[in-house]
Design a protein around this motif. Structure first.
Motif, short mmCIF file in Angstrom:
data_model
loop_
_atom_site.label_atom_id
_atom_site.label_comp_id
_atom_site.label_asym_id
_atom_site.label_seq_id
_atom_site.Cartn_x
_atom_site.Cartn_y
_atom_site.Cartn_z
N ARG A 195 -15.70 -2.73 3.74
CA ARG A 195 -14.83 -2.05 3.33
C ARG A 195 -14.30 -2.55 1.87
NH1 ARG A 195 -16.20 0.17 7.33
NH2 ARG A 195 -14.90 1.32 8.77
N THR A 236 -10.37 3.53 -5.87
CA THR A 236 -11.91 3.78 -5.22
C THR A 236 -11.79 3.23 -4.00
OG1 THR A 236 -12.76 3.88 -7.57
CG2 THR A 236 -14.35 3.33 -5.55
N TYR A 237 -12.26 3.97 -2.83
CA TYR A 237 -12.29 3.39 -1.68
C TYR A 237 -13.76 3.65 -1.09
CZ TYR A 237 -11.56 2.61 3.33
OH TYR A 237 -11.76 2.03 4.57
N TYR A 293 -12.01 -1.65 -1.69
CA TYR A 293 -10.92 -0.62 -2.43
C TYR A 293 -10.70 -1.43 -3.79
CZ TYR A 293 -7.06 -3.47 -1.19
OH TYR A 293 -6.18 -4.43 -1.03
N HIS A 308 0.99 -1.24 -0.17
CA HIS A 308 -0.06 0.04 -0.14
C HIS A 308 0.80 1.24 0.23
CE1 HIS A 308 -2.59 -3.20 1.54
NE2 HIS A 308 -3.46 -2.32 1.02
#
Length: 337
Positions: free
Chosen positions: A302, A285-286, A304, A5
């Motif tokens: 969640r 996109t999150y 992403y 990340h």
């Protein structure tokens, strides 16, 4: 060493810096006033290959062994489950208002030999007039969680998410396709109010030995939002936006359905490079949806997507364009949709 990340964030910052260095001088932007707000490529078949990092993690609060057959977890534990596979290849094709894409996980993209793990993603997008519709399907099996200093792997945990999003672009000078699908290209910086409606269905499955449990989650919400695209010279675009809103969540387990308040927020950012035929970039996109599930279970969803893409535009078959023009005329979508 940076984790995956962190490396993605560093690369995105470097691409942004490169785009800013290539920005045209202020005295050169006046010539853009005579250009259309964005350029379309109606005669082209747009294709692209993407390296996608994707995940649908979720959090279980007040873990109950009766509801979730996961071995080695204490009662009442807060447990976050993340997919063991996060990287896959995607292939996308777009012509006029229709875009189709799918992704899968080849073994060489993941360094974990995870039993029964899989990941598959499918997307269908439509852009008729000022409307934008997206259907997506994300299927994942094999999740892991950190518990008491150890990484535990659960091959029997899987999720399947079906999502429908419908949006409307108010500003006719703003191209949502340029932000999401590079078969259009913004020539002047612009933004637009884009409200969206969301309906999604997620099925969570838990299997261990002879025990199988599952529950279904339905989300329905409305989310106003705003997006803006900065034109950084002739070749680069930088876009960002957010939709946030509220809705209702229906959770079904063991034949019982309960309703809860839903809060949703979706962030999007994109950096792109464009030439007449070649294009490339990165977008992300999150989204998160928060809803309760009583005192025993609470799920925070969640999802992403981070995509690095490279694409090329081909000349579409003449018959395709002729058919598309007849459809546009019939529904009044304009000659270039």
């Amino acid at each position: 060493m940076l984790d995956m990340h962190s490396r993605i964030l560093v690369l995105f910052c470097l691409l942004t810096f490169a785009a800013l260095r290539g920005q045209t001088p202020d005295n050169a932007t006046s010539s853009k006033d005579t250009l259309p707000a964005f350029i379309r490529y109606p005669e082209k078949l747009t294709t692209r290959t993407q390296l996608t990092f994707v995940g649908n993690s979720f959090l279980i609060r007040n873990f109950s062994e009766d509801r979730f057959p996961l071995p080695g977890i204490e009662e009442g534990t807060e447990l976050r489950l993340d997919p063991v596979y996060s990287a896959h290849l995607s292939f996308v094709a777009q012509f006029r208002i229709l875009e189709l894409g799918f992704g899968f996980t080849p073994n060489f993209l993941n360094d974990k030999d995870a039993e029964n793990a899989r990941q598959f993603n499918l997307q269908i997008k439509l852009y008729p007039g000022k409307w934008a519709y997206e259907f997506s399907f994300l299927d994942q099996r094999g999740f892991e969680a950190a518990f008491e200093g150890e990484d535990l792997y659960f091959p029997g945990v899987s999720t399947s998410k079906f999502q429908n999003v419908l949006g409307y672009v108010f500003n006719p000078n703003f191209s949502l396709r340029a932000l999401q699908s590079p078969n259009e290209w913004q020539t002047r910086s612009a933004g637009s109010f884009i409200p969206k409606g969301l309906f999604s269905y997620t099925r969570y499955r838990f299997e261990h030995d002879e025990t199988k449990e599952a529950f279904n989650s339905y989300d329905l919400g409305l989310a106003p939002g705003y997006f803006y695209t900065w034109v950084l010279g002739e070749r680069f675009l930088l876009s960002a936006g957010n939709n946030s809103g509220m809705g209702i969540n229906l959770l079904n387990q063991d034949g019982e359905t309960n309703a809860y308040l839903l809060w949703e927020s979706v962030f999007h950012a994109s950096l792109g490079y464009n030439d007449q035929r070649f294009f490339a970039g990165v977008n992300g996109t999150y989204s998160f949806m928060e809803h309760g599930a009583g005192n025993e279970v609470q799920v925070f969803d969640r999802v992403y997507f981070v995509r690095f893409f490279l694409g090329y535009r081909f000349n579409a078959p003449k018959k395709w364009n002729e058919k598309a023009e007849r459809i546009n005329e019939k529904y009044g979508w304009g000659p270039s949709n």
